[in-house]
Design a protein around this motif. Structure first.
Motif, PDB file in Angstrom:
ATOM      1  N   VAL A   6       0.851  -1.185   0.000  1.00  0.00           N
ATOM      2  CA  VAL A   6       0.000   0.000   0.000  1.00  0.00           C
ATOM      3  C   VAL A   6       0.890   1.239   0.000  1.00  0.00           C
ATOM      4  CG1 VAL A   6      -1.826   1.199   1.254  1.00  0.00           C
ATOM      5  CG2 VAL A   6      -1.679  -1.287   1.374  1.00  0.00           C
ATOM      6  N   PRO A   7       0.658   2.176  -0.927  1.00  0.00           N
ATOM      7  CA  PRO A   7       1.443   3.414  -0.911  1.00  0.00           C
ATOM      8  C   PRO A   7       1.073   4.279   0.289  1.00  0.00           C
ATOM      9  CG  PRO A   7      -0.212   3.486  -2.642  1.00  0.00           C
ATOM     10  CD  PRO A   7      -0.267   2.121  -2.041  1.00  0.00           C
ATOM     11  N   ALA A   8       2.041   5.021   0.789  1.00  0.00           N
ATOM     12  CA  ALA A   8       1.784   5.903   1.930  1.00  0.00           C
ATOM     13  C   ALA A   8       0.725   6.929   1.547  1.00  0.00           C
ATOM     14  CB  ALA A   8       3.076   6.606   2.336  1.00  0.00           C
ATOM     15  N   GLY A   9      -0.176   7.197   2.474  1.00  0.00           N
ATOM     16  CA  GLY A   9      -1.233   8.159   2.242  1.00  0.00           C
ATOM     17  C   GLY A   9      -2.485   7.559   1.635  1.00  0.00           C
ATOM     18  N   ALA A  10      -2.476   6.258   1.370  1.00  0.00           N
ATOM     19  CA  ALA A  10      -3.629   5.593   0.759  1.00  0.00           C
ATOM     20  C   ALA A  10      -4.422   4.834   1.810  1.00  0.00           C
ATOM     21  CB  ALA A  10      -3.163   4.639  -0.326  1.00  0.00           C
ATOM     22  N   GLN A  11      -5.610   4.407   1.418  1.00  0.00           N
ATOM     23  CA  GLN A  11      -6.440   3.568   2.266  1.00  0.00           C
ATOM     24  C   GLN A  11      -6.617   2.220   1.588  1.00  0.00           C
ATOM     25  OE1 GLN A  11     -10.132   5.633   2.840  1.00  0.00           O
ATOM     26  NE2 GLN A  11      -9.325   6.828   4.528  1.00  0.00           N
ATOM     27  N   THR A  12      -6.782   1.192   2.394  1.00  0.00           N
ATOM     28  CA  THR A  12      -7.033  -0.142   1.874  1.00  0.00           C
ATOM     29  C   THR A  12      -8.059  -0.834   2.759  1.00  0.00           C
ATOM     30  OG1 THR A  12      -6.000  -2.212   1.160  1.00  0.00           O
ATOM     31  CG2 THR A  12      -5.129  -1.207   3.171  1.00  0.00           C
ATOM     32  N   ARG A  13      -8.754  -1.807   2.195  1.00  0.00           N
ATOM     33  CA  ARG A  13      -9.704  -2.595   2.983  1.00  0.00           C
ATOM     34  C   ARG A  13      -9.069  -3.936   3.315  1.00  0.00           C
ATOM     35  NH1 ARG A  13     -14.574  -1.036   4.125  1.00  0.00           N
ATOM     36  NH2 ARG A  13     -15.556  -3.055   4.298  1.00  0.00           N
ATOM     37  N   ILE A  14      -8.991  -4.204   4.593  1.00  0.00           N
ATOM     38  CA  ILE A  14      -8.451  -5.474   5.081  1.00  0.00           C
ATOM     39  C   ILE A  14      -9.419  -6.018   6.102  1.00  0.00           C
ATOM     40  CG2 ILE A  14      -6.581  -6.570   6.356  1.00  0.00           C
ATOM     41  CD1 ILE A  14      -4.664  -4.584   5.144  1.00  0.00           C
ATOM     42  N   CYS A  15      -9.845  -7.249   5.919  1.00  0.00           N
ATOM     43  CA  CYS A  15     -10.759  -7.917   6.842  1.00  0.00           C
ATOM     44  C   CYS A  15     -12.042  -7.111   7.048  1.00  0.00           C
ATOM     45  CB  CYS A  15     -10.090  -8.179   8.181  1.00  0.00           C
ATOM     46  SG  CYS A  15      -8.638  -9.227   8.090  1.00  0.00           S
ATOM     47  N   GLY A  16     -12.505  -6.450   6.031  1.00  0.00           N
ATOM     48  CA  GLY A  16     -13.741  -5.699   6.132  1.00  0.00           C
ATOM     49  C   GLY A  16     -13.608  -4.330   6.768  1.00  0.00           C
ATOM     50  N   ALA A  17     -12.411  -3.924   7.127  1.00  0.00           N
ATOM     51  CA  ALA A  17     -12.184  -2.611   7.741  1.00  0.00           C
ATOM     52  C   ALA A  17     -11.330  -1.748   6.812  1.00  0.00           C
ATOM     53  CB  ALA A  17     -11.474  -2.772   9.084  1.00  0.00           C
TER      54      ALA A  17
END
Length: 124
Positions: free
Chosen positions: A35-46
């Protein structure tokens, strides 16, 4: 037991065994993501925000942990999911250069490359 019932029972058994193996593999091996810094990702539904505190050394997983996490540190997303920081790569691996501290703090190096955090999550 007639033939149809045996086939249905066998197919059901294979489906259950496949589900158990899939959960076991995800739980023990984990799923990696960069994941690039400053980004958001979805992991385990969060939804987790990723920022780099000290480029090349530590990252923050916003919404999961208040503290900075170095490579090898883990944080629990919820009772059944754990996220591990595998590595923090980016602009500050050699420390700030002639560009001053603003370049390393922003997460981008002189060439414009963004810092990245490699994460692995698993079910427990």
């Amino acid at each position: 037991m007639n033939r149809r019932k045996r086939i249905a029972a066998g197919a059901g058994g294979v489906a259950i065994a496949g589900a158990v193996v899939a959960v076991g593999l995800l739980g023990f091996v984990g799923v990696e993501r960069t994941v690039p810094a400053g980004a958001q990702t979805r992991i385990c539904g969060a939804t987790i925000g990723v920022s780099v505190s000290e480029a090349g050394r530590s990252a923050r997983l916003l919404g999961v942990s208040e503290s900075a996490l170095a490579a090898g540190d883990r944080a629990r997303v919820h009772p059944l999911c754990v996220v591990e920081v595998l590595s923090v790569a980016g602009s500050g691996d050699d420390g700030p250069g002639d560009d001053g501290p603003g370049v390393a703090a922003s997460g981008a190096d002189a060439d414009g490359a963004q810092a990245a955090v490699r994460l692995r999550w698993r079910l427990w």
